[in-house]
Write a protein that holds these residues in place. Structure first.
Motif, PDB file in Angstrom:
ATOM      1  N   GLU A  38      45.513  40.027  30.579  1.00 16.06           N
ATOM      2  CA  GLU A  38      44.719  38.965  31.191  1.00 16.06           C
ATOM      3  C   GLU A  38      43.331  39.484  31.560  1.00 16.06           C
ATOM      4  N   SER A  39      42.374  38.579  31.652  1.00 18.01           N
ATOM      5  CA  SER A  39      41.058  38.885  32.194  1.00 18.01           C
ATOM      6  C   SER A  39      40.900  38.081  33.478  1.00 18.01           C
ATOM      7  N   PHE A  40      40.755  38.805  34.591  1.00 18.98           N
ATOM      8  CA  PHE A  40      40.754  38.179  35.916  1.00 18.98           C
ATOM      9  C   PHE A  40      39.401  38.429  36.572  1.00 18.98           C
ATOM     10  N   GLY A  41      38.810  37.402  37.159  1.00 21.30           N
ATOM     11  CA  GLY A  41      37.495  37.521  37.779  1.00 21.30           C
ATOM     12  C   GLY A  41      37.559  37.522  39.294  1.00 21.30           C
TER      13      GLY A  41
ATOM     14  N   TYR B  37      41.490  43.122  31.992  1.00 25.09           N
ATOM     15  CA  TYR B  37      40.217  43.253  32.704  1.00 25.09           C
ATOM     16  C   TYR B  37      40.326  42.676  34.108  1.00 25.09           C
TER      17      TYR B  37
ATOM     18  N   LEU C 270      40.521  33.420  38.168  1.00 25.50           N
ATOM     19  CA  LEU C 270      39.585  34.095  39.061  1.00 25.50           C
ATOM     20  C   LEU C 270      39.948  33.845  40.510  1.00 25.50           C
TER      21      LEU C 270
ATOM     22  N   CYS D  92      36.838  35.097  31.670  1.00 21.75           N
ATOM     23  CA  CYS D  92      38.091  35.267  32.404  1.00 21.75           C
ATOM     24  C   CYS D  92      39.068  34.109  32.191  1.00 21.75           C
TER      25      CYS D  92
ATOM     26  N   VAL E 262      31.854  34.585  34.398  1.00 22.85           N
ATOM     27  CA  VAL E 262      33.288  34.571  34.701  1.00 22.85           C
ATOM     28  C   VAL E 262      33.993  33.424  33.976  1.00 22.85           C
TER      29      VAL E 262
END
Length: 254
Positions: A32-35, A193, A210, A207, A203
């Motif tokens: 996952e891409s987390f902001g 991330y 978030l 992402c 973002v």
């Protein structure tokens, strides 16, 4: 991949103690891409620094890939899993160390073999050819320096990258190139991330989910799709969205 629960981070001792992060909690899944977004001073970067051990005054749970970390010391195994890319590519590279030295020292520290071949592959992976190998930071543009910093982070073959405002010190024309590189690397390597940014457009683009921070606290965790739709739940997140001229330009027609 990352589990944060009841995280408190502070600086100093009473009565001067400053509580920079208060009871923060979120999880980030593998891949996952987390902001983390919010105004300056909201605690976003402080969370990343606590995770990596750059700040030792914290309490709560920090768990990476099922392993709890404690205090300020981080093991070699931790640094093989987690690496960080800092905001300022001018400050994060030693001015008297060539690109070759930066990467070779990192690879040696990580116990890697075939250093020469690995350096070539790392430079290729971040869009820099072998001609950059023996250059020094003052011979590189800001975007090229950040590519070197990303290559250094990738040298350990991590699975989790912490990205602290990775494009905010760069010219606008270069920011998109670095964001596209990070998107490609995440897809190619299956990376996870956690990205800190004050730029909601970045973002929203980068992402999946978030957390919105204010005064050291997380006020809302949401899907990035809700941010793109302009539909956050909290009043503060709505105000942040309304105040973000950059995001408005990003979403404007034409």
């Amino acid at each position: 991949m990352l589990n944060i629960d009841h995280l408190d981070v502070w600086f100093g001792d009473p009565p001067e103690r400053v509580d920079a992060v208060k009871s923060a909690g979120f999880t980030v899944a593998q891949g996952e891409s987390f902001g983390l977004v919010g105004e300056s001073g909201s605690g976003k970067s402080t969370i990343l620094r606590a995770i990596t051990g750059l700040i030792g005054t914290w309490s709560g749970l920090i768990e990476v890939d099922g392993e709890k970390v404690s205090g300020q010391h981080r093991s070699r195994a931790f640094h093989k899993t987690v690496q960080m890319v800092f905001q300022d590519p001018y400050a994060s590279l030693h001015p008297r160390h060539s690109v070759d030295r930066v990467l070779s020292e990192t690879l040696h520290l990580q116990g890697m073999d075939q250093i020469d071949a690995r350096i070539t592959r790392l430079l290729d992976s971040v869009g820099l050819g072998k001609g950059f190998r023996f250059r020094y930071p003052h011979q590189l543009s800001g975007g090229q320096r950040q590519r070197v910093a990303i290559a250094r982070a990738l040298a350990a073959e991590p699975r989790l990258l912490l990205l602290d405002e990775p494009t905010s010190a760069l010219d606008v024309s270069v920011q998109a190139e670095i964001l596209n590189l990070l998107t490609d690397l995440r897809r190619e390597r299956g990376l996870t991330y956690v990205m800190v940014s004050h730029d909601l457009a970045v973002v929203a683009h980068m992402c999946d989910r978030l957390a919105v921070m204010r005064g050291g606290e997380i006020v809302e965790v949401m899907e990035a799709a809700r941010l793109r739709a302009g539909d956050p739940a909290s009043d503060y997140a709505r105000a942040l969205l309304a105040a973000s001229a950059g995001f408005a330009r990003e979403g404007a027609p034409g």
